[in-house]
Design a protein around this motif. Structure first.
Motif, short mmCIF file in Angstrom:
data_model
loop_
_atom_site.label_atom_id
_atom_site.label_comp_id
_atom_site.label_asym_id
_atom_site.label_seq_id
_atom_site.Cartn_x
_atom_site.Cartn_y
_atom_site.Cartn_z
N ASP A 131 119.46 28.08 115.15
CA ASP A 131 119.26 26.64 115.27
C ASP A 131 120.39 25.86 114.61
OD1 ASP A 131 118.65 27.39 112.69
OD2 ASP A 131 116.88 26.09 112.51
N TYR A 132 121.48 26.53 114.24
CA TYR A 132 122.53 25.86 113.47
C TYR A 132 123.15 24.70 114.25
CZ TYR A 132 126.51 27.77 116.09
OH TYR A 132 127.43 28.06 117.06
N GLN A 133 123.18 24.80 115.60
CA GLN A 133 123.82 23.76 116.39
C GLN A 133 123.10 22.42 116.28
OE1 GLN A 133 122.11 26.28 117.52
NE2 GLN A 133 120.71 25.62 119.12
N GLN A 134 121.86 22.45 115.78
CA GLN A 134 121.12 21.20 115.59
C GLN A 134 121.71 20.37 114.45
OE1 GLN A 134 117.01 22.33 115.09
NE2 GLN A 134 116.93 23.40 117.05
N ASP A 135 122.39 21.03 113.52
CA ASP A 135 123.06 20.32 112.42
C ASP A 135 124.20 21.20 111.92
OD1 ASP A 135 123.85 18.80 110.26
OD2 ASP A 135 121.81 18.41 109.55
N LEU A 179 136.70 32.00 109.74
CA LEU A 179 136.48 32.43 111.12
C LEU A 179 135.35 31.63 111.76
CD1 LEU A 179 137.80 34.52 112.95
CD2 LEU A 179 135.95 36.09 112.39
N VAL A 180 134.31 31.32 110.99
CA VAL A 180 133.22 30.50 111.51
C VAL A 180 133.73 29.11 111.88
CG1 VAL A 180 131.04 29.36 110.93
CG2 VAL A 180 131.40 31.76 110.30
N ARG A 181 134.53 28.52 111.01
CA ARG A 181 135.08 27.20 111.31
C ARG A 181 135.89 27.22 112.61
NH1 ARG A 181 136.85 26.07 105.11
NH2 ARG A 181 135.06 24.81 104.45
N TRP A 182 136.60 28.29 112.83
CA TRP A 182 137.41 28.41 114.05
C TRP A 182 136.53 28.60 115.28
CZ3 TRP A 182 138.27 32.72 117.36
CH2 TRP A 182 139.34 32.58 118.26
N ASN A 183 135.47 29.41 115.15
CA ASN A 183 134.65 29.82 116.28
C ASN A 183 133.52 28.84 116.61
OD1 ASN A 183 132.31 32.38 117.14
ND2 ASN A 183 134.11 31.89 118.33
N ILE A 184 133.21 27.94 115.69
CA ILE A 184 132.05 27.08 115.89
C ILE A 184 132.30 26.02 116.95
CG2 ILE A 184 132.52 25.25 114.19
CD1 ILE A 184 129.57 25.60 113.26
N ASN A 185 133.55 25.74 117.25
CA ASN A 185 133.92 24.77 118.28
C ASN A 185 134.59 25.54 119.42
OD1 ASN A 185 135.71 22.87 119.77
ND2 ASN A 185 134.91 21.38 118.31
N LYS A 186 134.09 25.35 120.63
CA LYS A 186 134.58 26.15 121.75
C LYS A 186 136.04 25.84 122.12
CE LYS A 186 129.91 26.58 123.62
NZ LYS A 186 129.60 27.77 122.83
N GLY A 187 136.63 24.90 121.42
CA GLY A 187 138.06 24.69 121.57
C GLY A 187 138.87 25.92 121.19
N TYR A 188 138.24 26.87 120.48
CA TYR A 188 138.95 28.13 120.18
C TYR A 188 139.43 28.82 121.46
CZ TYR A 188 134.78 30.75 121.58
OH TYR A 188 133.73 31.28 122.30
N VAL A 205 130.26 22.30 120.60
CA VAL A 205 129.45 22.92 119.55
C VAL A 205 128.05 23.10 120.11
CG1 VAL A 205 128.54 22.74 117.21
CG2 VAL A 205 130.83 21.85 117.72
N SER A 206 127.71 24.34 120.43
CA SER A 206 126.40 24.61 121.02
C SER A 206 126.09 26.08 120.88
CB SER A 206 126.35 24.21 122.50
OG SER A 206 127.20 25.04 123.27
N ALA A 217 125.15 11.18 130.65
CA ALA A 217 125.81 10.14 129.87
C ALA A 217 125.18 10.02 128.48
CB ALA A 217 125.73 8.80 130.60
N GLU A 218 123.86 10.18 128.42
CA GLU A 218 123.18 10.13 127.13
C GLU A 218 123.53 11.34 126.26
OE1 GLU A 218 118.63 10.70 125.42
OE2 GLU A 218 118.91 9.99 127.47
N ARG A 219 123.51 12.54 126.87
CA ARG A 219 123.75 13.77 126.12
C ARG A 219 125.19 13.88 125.61
NH1 ARG A 219 118.94 14.22 126.04
NH2 ARG A 219 117.65 15.94 126.82
N PHE A 220 126.14 13.39 126.40
CA PHE A 220 127.55 13.67 126.10
C PHE A 220 128.36 12.44 125.69
CE2 PHE A 220 126.19 17.20 128.81
CZ PHE A 220 126.56 18.27 128.01
N ALA A 221 127.74 11.30 125.55
CA ALA A 221 128.47 10.11 125.12
C ALA A 221 129.04 10.34 123.73
CB ALA A 221 127.54 8.90 125.12
N GLY A 222 130.36 10.25 123.60
CA GLY A 222 131.00 10.45 122.31
C GLY A 222 130.90 11.86 121.78
N ARG A 223 130.58 12.80 122.64
CA ARG A 223 130.37 14.19 122.22
C ARG A 223 131.36 15.09 122.96
NH1 ARG A 223 124.65 17.39 123.26
NH2 ARG A 223 124.90 19.07 121.73
N ALA A 224 132.18 15.78 122.21
CA ALA A 224 133.19 16.64 122.84
C ALA A 224 132.51 17.72 123.68
CB ALA A 224 134.06 17.29 121.77
N HIS A 225 133.04 17.93 124.88
CA HIS A 225 132.42 18.89 125.80
C HIS A 225 133.48 19.49 126.71
CE1 HIS A 225 132.29 14.92 127.80
NE2 HIS A 225 132.44 15.59 128.94
#
Length: 287
Positions: free
Chosen positions: A58-62, A86-95, A138-139, A161-169
């Motif tokens: 459930d970490y992606q919730q916060d 490694l977690v910091r690198w992998n937690i964002n799918k920009g890796y 981050v998901s 639009a609600e889910r991804f407004a201002g949210r990197a995807h």
């Protein structure tokens, strides 16, 4: 006896968890294991020799709070696996962009910091496809992941639009091979290959996780897939205790879907020798 914490969540009800298969071989090697929720308050992390991130699904919730928990563990003197860096690198799918720059094929992707319906419309032409996948950077567990054709995109425009407004995807073409051939997961403990499974979604779905009804099968990876996995492992920014590397087949060959280095299920139930392989890698690293 040394003590190891398996970092988890408050409740694992409704999830498929196989880490209990590690307890006995860990004990044989002189390690006592405790499961501890990352949300637990006032944990004395210093009493553990090692903390292994296992099932905090459930970490992606916060994600911010999760990283602060890991920072506390890292500062306590306990060894953290996989590492905080490694977690910091992998937690964002920009890796995935990093991996691609290191010569590893990935599923073609567009990267966006805000939602614009026109971006999705144009992506159909960009990828020359009839269906798209859109998901946050981050998901986990396929949360907020959508499979869209042109009609569903129009019908769900307000929700998206609600889910991804201002949210990197990221936006990707849907890979049809997931429905037939499936998605391959290869598991490495330390630098050693352990086992491989293929995951297929249930009828009418596209998500391959067990929690969503996905079907799993142990398989022997073809040589090209195993070689690609070894190349991928070598391209990571640092060594891992465990890694789950996920691949799909595109029209022009195999490509990385995701690299799971934080809290992947390692599917010890799918290979009887895999728990011992994990423990052997653990002991080689931590004693």
């Amino acid at each position: 006896m040394k003590t190891c914490a398996f970092l988890s969540m408050d409740s694992l009800e409704g999830y498929f968890v196989y880490d209990d298969l590690l307890y006995a071989p860990m004990a044989v090697k002189g390690w006592h294991v405790e499961r501890v929720s990352w949300r637990a308050k006032d944990v004395d992390w210093a009493r553990f020799d090692v903390v292994v991130i296992r099932s905090p699904w459930d970490y992606q919730q916060d994600a911010g709070a999760f990283l602060r928990c890991l920072e506390g563990i890292d500062a306590s003197g306990a060894m953290l696996a996989n590492s905080l860096a490694l977690v910091r690198w992998n937690i964002n799918k920009g890796y995935l962009r990093d991996i691609q720059q290191r010569g590893i094929a990935i599923v073609p992707s567009l990267w966006r910091d805000d939602f614009h319906l026109a971006d999705c419309h144009s992506a159909f032409e960009h990828f020359a496809c009839d269906e798209l996948i859109i998901k946050p950077l981050v998901s986990a567990n396929a949360d907020d992941t959508y499979r869209l054709n042109r009609q569903r995109l129009q019908d769900q425009a307000a929700l998206l639009a609600e889910r991804f407004a201002g949210r990197a995807h990221m936006i990707q073409p849907f890979v049809p091979a997931i429905l037939q051939e499936g998605e391959y997961s290869l598991f490495f403990f330390g630098t050693e290959y352990s086992h491989c499974i293929v995951k297929r979604p249930k009828a009418g779905d596209f998500r391959v996780q067990e929690e969503h009804g996905g079907y799993l099968q142990a398989v022997e990876p073809e040589p090209a897939l195993l070689e690609l996995a070894r190349q991928t492992l070598a391209a990571l920014p640092e060594a891992t205790l465990y890694a789950r590397l996920d691949y799909v087949r595109l029209a022009d060959g195999l490509a990385v879907m995701e690299l799971e280095l934080i809290e992947p299920s390692l599917y010890f139930n799918m290979d009887a020798a895999s728990p011992q392989r994990f423990v052997d890698a653990f002991v080689a690293r931590f004693g």
